[in-house]
Design a protein around this motif. Structure first.
Motif, PDB file in Angstrom:
ATOM      1  N   ASP A  90      11.998   1.308  12.980  1.00 54.81           N
ATOM      2  CA  ASP A  90      10.845   1.030  13.829  1.00 54.81           C
ATOM      3  C   ASP A  90       9.690   1.997  13.584  1.00 54.81           C
ATOM      4  O   ASP A  90       8.574   1.748  14.036  1.00 54.81           O
ATOM      5  N   CYS A  91       9.928   3.111  12.889  1.00 56.67           N
ATOM      6  CA  CYS A  91       8.894   4.104  12.596  1.00 56.67           C
ATOM      7  C   CYS A  91       9.063   4.618  11.170  1.00 56.67           C
ATOM      8  O   CYS A  91       9.406   5.782  10.947  1.00 56.67           O
ATOM      9  N   PHE A 123       3.715   4.482  13.670  1.00 63.71           N
ATOM     10  CA  PHE A 123       4.132   4.440  15.068  1.00 63.71           C
ATOM     11  C   PHE A 123       3.462   3.259  15.758  1.00 63.71           C
ATOM     12  O   PHE A 123       2.308   2.936  15.472  1.00 63.71           O
ATOM     13  N   ASN A 124       4.194   2.627  16.657  1.00 65.90           N
ATOM     14  CA  ASN A 124       3.633   1.596  17.528  1.00 65.90           C
ATOM     15  C   ASN A 124       3.905   2.057  18.951  1.00 65.90           C
ATOM     16  O   ASN A 124       5.021   1.964  19.439  1.00 65.90           O
ATOM     17  N   HIS A 125       2.855   2.589  19.589  1.00 70.69           N
ATOM     18  CA  HIS A 125       2.986   3.117  20.946  1.00 70.69           C
ATOM     19  C   HIS A 125       2.251   2.197  21.908  1.00 70.69           C
ATOM     20  O   HIS A 125       1.023   2.119  21.888  1.00 70.69           O
ATOM     21  N   ASN A 126       3.021   1.466  22.703  1.00 70.22           N
ATOM     22  CA  ASN A 126       2.441   0.535  23.681  1.00 70.22           C
ATOM     23  C   ASN A 126       1.468  -0.451  23.036  1.00 70.22           C
ATOM     24  O   ASN A 126       0.406  -0.746  23.584  1.00 70.22           O
ATOM     25  N   GLY A 127       1.816  -0.926  21.846  1.00 66.96           N
ATOM     26  CA  GLY A 127       0.999  -1.932  21.171  1.00 66.96           C
ATOM     27  C   GLY A 127      -0.088  -1.382  20.269  1.00 66.96           C
ATOM     28  O   GLY A 127      -0.735  -2.149  19.559  1.00 66.96           O
ATOM     29  N   GLU A 128      -0.313  -0.075  20.275  1.00 67.33           N
ATOM     30  CA  GLU A 128      -1.299   0.512  19.361  1.00 67.33           C
ATOM     31  C   GLU A 128      -0.579   1.009  18.112  1.00 67.33           C
ATOM     32  O   GLU A 128       0.240   1.918  18.175  1.00 67.33           O
ATOM     33  N   GLU A 129      -0.892   0.389  16.961  1.00 63.45           N
ATOM     34  CA  GLU A 129      -0.272   0.762  15.704  1.00 63.45           C
ATOM     35  C   GLU A 129      -1.100   1.845  15.029  1.00 63.45           C
ATOM     36  O   GLU A 129      -2.313   1.693  14.881  1.00 63.45           O
ATOM     37  N   VAL A 130      -0.438   2.931  14.621  1.00 64.45           N
ATOM     38  CA  VAL A 130      -1.126   4.025  13.931  1.00 64.45           C
ATOM     39  C   VAL A 130      -0.274   4.534  12.783  1.00 64.45           C
ATOM     40  O   VAL A 130       0.953   4.428  12.788  1.00 64.45           O
ATOM     41  N   LEU A 131      -0.956   5.085  11.789  1.00 65.48           N
ATOM     42  CA  LEU A 131      -0.332   5.846  10.719  1.00 65.48           C
ATOM     43  C   LEU A 131      -0.787   7.286  10.891  1.00 65.48           C
ATOM     44  O   LEU A 131      -1.981   7.590  10.771  1.00 65.48           O
ATOM     45  N   LYS A 132       0.125   8.174  11.235  1.00 65.31           N
ATOM     46  CA  LYS A 132      -0.175   9.600  11.360  1.00 65.31           C
ATOM     47  C   LYS A 132       0.085  10.225   9.999  1.00 65.31           C
ATOM     48  O   LYS A 132       1.196  10.141   9.477  1.00 65.31           O
ATOM     49  N   ALA A 141     -16.484   3.161  -2.652  1.00 68.08           N
ATOM     50  CA  ALA A 141     -15.781   2.790  -3.877  1.00 68.08           C
ATOM     51  C   ALA A 141     -14.279   2.869  -3.617  1.00 68.08           C
ATOM     52  O   ALA A 141     -13.821   3.740  -2.886  1.00 68.08           O
ATOM     53  N   SER A 142     -13.512   1.969  -4.215  1.00 68.42           N
ATOM     54  CA  SER A 142     -12.074   1.980  -3.982  1.00 68.42           C
ATOM     55  C   SER A 142     -11.327   2.303  -5.270  1.00 68.42           C
ATOM     56  O   SER A 142     -11.818   2.059  -6.367  1.00 68.42           O
ATOM     57  N   VAL A 143     -10.128   2.860  -5.087  1.00 72.45           N
ATOM     58  CA  VAL A 143      -9.249   3.189  -6.201  1.00 72.45           C
ATOM     59  C   VAL A 143      -7.857   2.649  -5.884  1.00 72.45           C
ATOM     60  O   VAL A 143      -7.503   2.486  -4.716  1.00 72.45           O
ATOM     61  N   PRO A 144      -7.060   2.385  -6.917  1.00 72.03           N
ATOM     62  CA  PRO A 144      -5.691   1.926  -6.668  1.00 72.03           C
ATOM     63  C   PRO A 144      -4.857   3.019  -6.005  1.00 72.03           C
ATOM     64  O   PRO A 144      -5.076   4.207  -6.249  1.00 72.03           O
ATOM     65  N   MET A 145      -3.923   2.612  -5.163  1.00 71.76           N
ATOM     66  CA  MET A 145      -2.968   3.548  -4.585  1.00 71.76           C
ATOM     67  C   MET A 145      -1.569   3.050  -4.894  1.00 71.76           C
ATOM     68  O   MET A 145      -1.361   1.859  -5.114  1.00 71.76           O
ATOM     69  N   MET A 146      -0.628   3.995  -4.955  1.00 72.46           N
ATOM     70  CA  MET A 146       0.775   3.619  -5.123  1.00 72.46           C
ATOM     71  C   MET A 146       1.633   4.626  -4.378  1.00 72.46           C
ATOM     72  O   MET A 146       1.257   5.785  -4.222  1.00 72.46           O
ATOM     73  N   GLY A 147       2.770   4.139  -3.871  1.00 73.00           N
ATOM     74  CA  GLY A 147       3.624   5.018  -3.105  1.00 73.00           C
ATOM     75  C   GLY A 147       4.967   4.393  -2.798  1.00 73.00           C
ATOM     76  O   GLY A 147       5.363   3.397  -3.397  1.00 73.00           O
ATOM     77  N   LEU A 148       5.644   4.996  -1.816  1.00 72.38           N
ATOM     78  CA  LEU A 148       6.982   4.566  -1.410  1.00 72.38           C
ATOM     79  C   LEU A 148       7.083   4.610   0.105  1.00 72.38           C
ATOM     80  O   LEU A 148       6.386   5.384   0.766  1.00 72.38           O
ATOM     81  N   VAL A 149       7.985   3.784   0.646  1.00 69.60           N
ATOM     82  CA  VAL A 149       8.249   3.786   2.080  1.00 69.60           C
ATOM     83  C   VAL A 149       9.741   3.991   2.289  1.00 69.60           C
ATOM     84  O   VAL A 149      10.559   3.549   1.488  1.00 69.60           O
ATOM     85  N   ASN A 150      10.084   4.691   3.363  1.00 72.60           N
ATOM     86  CA  ASN A 150      11.474   4.929   3.735  1.00 72.60           C
ATOM     87  C   ASN A 150      11.706   4.260   5.078  1.00 72.60           C
ATOM     88  O   ASN A 150      11.136   4.668   6.090  1.00 72.60           O
ATOM     89  N   HIS A 151      12.547   3.223   5.091  1.00 71.48           N
ATOM     90  CA  HIS A 151      12.810   2.458   6.304  1.00 71.48           C
ATOM     91  C   HIS A 151      14.074   2.913   7.038  1.00 71.48           C
ATOM     92  O   HIS A 151      14.595   2.180   7.866  1.00 71.48           O
ATOM     93  N   SER A 152      14.568   4.129   6.769  1.00 72.97           N
ATOM     94  CA  SER A 152      15.797   4.565   7.440  1.00 72.97           C
ATOM     95  C   SER A 152      15.601   4.659   8.954  1.00 72.97           C
ATOM     96  O   SER A 152      16.544   4.505   9.714  1.00 72.97           O
ATOM     97  N   LYS A 153      14.397   4.909   9.411  1.00 66.84           N
ATOM     98  CA  LYS A 153      14.040   4.834  10.830  1.00 66.84           C
ATOM     99  C   LYS A 153      13.203   3.568  10.948  1.00 66.84           C
ATOM    100  O   LYS A 153      11.975   3.600  10.914  1.00 66.84           O
TER     101      LYS A 153
END
Length: 121
Positions: free
Chosen positions: A55-56, A81-90, A41-53
């Motif tokens: 590339d990460c 993070f994008n490490h050698n082409g692998e995109e991840v969200l830590k 089951a899915s629920v709505p999400m909401m948030g914010l992003v900080n682009h001061s860095k």
């Protein structure tokens, strides 16, 4: 501004988050759990992003499991993070269960971490 968070992401538990980003840095989308009840089951999400860095970028988002019968609210913070082409969200998450009294407060919040990877077709 690169919108590197936009898209569908999954973690090792098969939980999914679909992220859209506005020009102002607001995040919207949905969060689908694959563990617990109810599954898939899915629920709505909401948030914010900080682009001061740029590339990460770091980000945060919240979800309430109430619309699907769950008793928790979840807060997630993390970084792309994008490490050698692998995109991840830590990510680090807090899951807060509703309790009836302050005596039950001590065990109502759980903490954990996840790594989300971009889901491709």
């Amino acid at each position: 501004m690169t919108k590197s968070l936009v898209g569908l992401w999954t973690n090792g538990d098969c939980t999914e988050v679909n992220i859209e980003e506005s020009e102002s840095g607001k995040l919207t989308g949905w969060y689908k759990i694959a563990v617990g009840t109810p599954r898939e089951a899915s629920v709505p999400m909401m948030g914010l992003v900080n682009h001061s860095k740029a590339d990460c970028p770091s980000f945060s988002f919240c979800v309430s499991m109430g619309p699907i019968g769950g008793g928790t609210c979840n807060a997630v913070v993390g970084q792309y993070f994008n490490h050698n082409g692998e995109e991840v969200l830590k990510t680090i998450w807090l899951m807060r269960a509703g309790v009836s009294s302050h005596e039950d407060n001590w065990g109502a919040t759980k903490v954990g971490e996840n790594t989300f990877r971009r889901k491709t077709a």
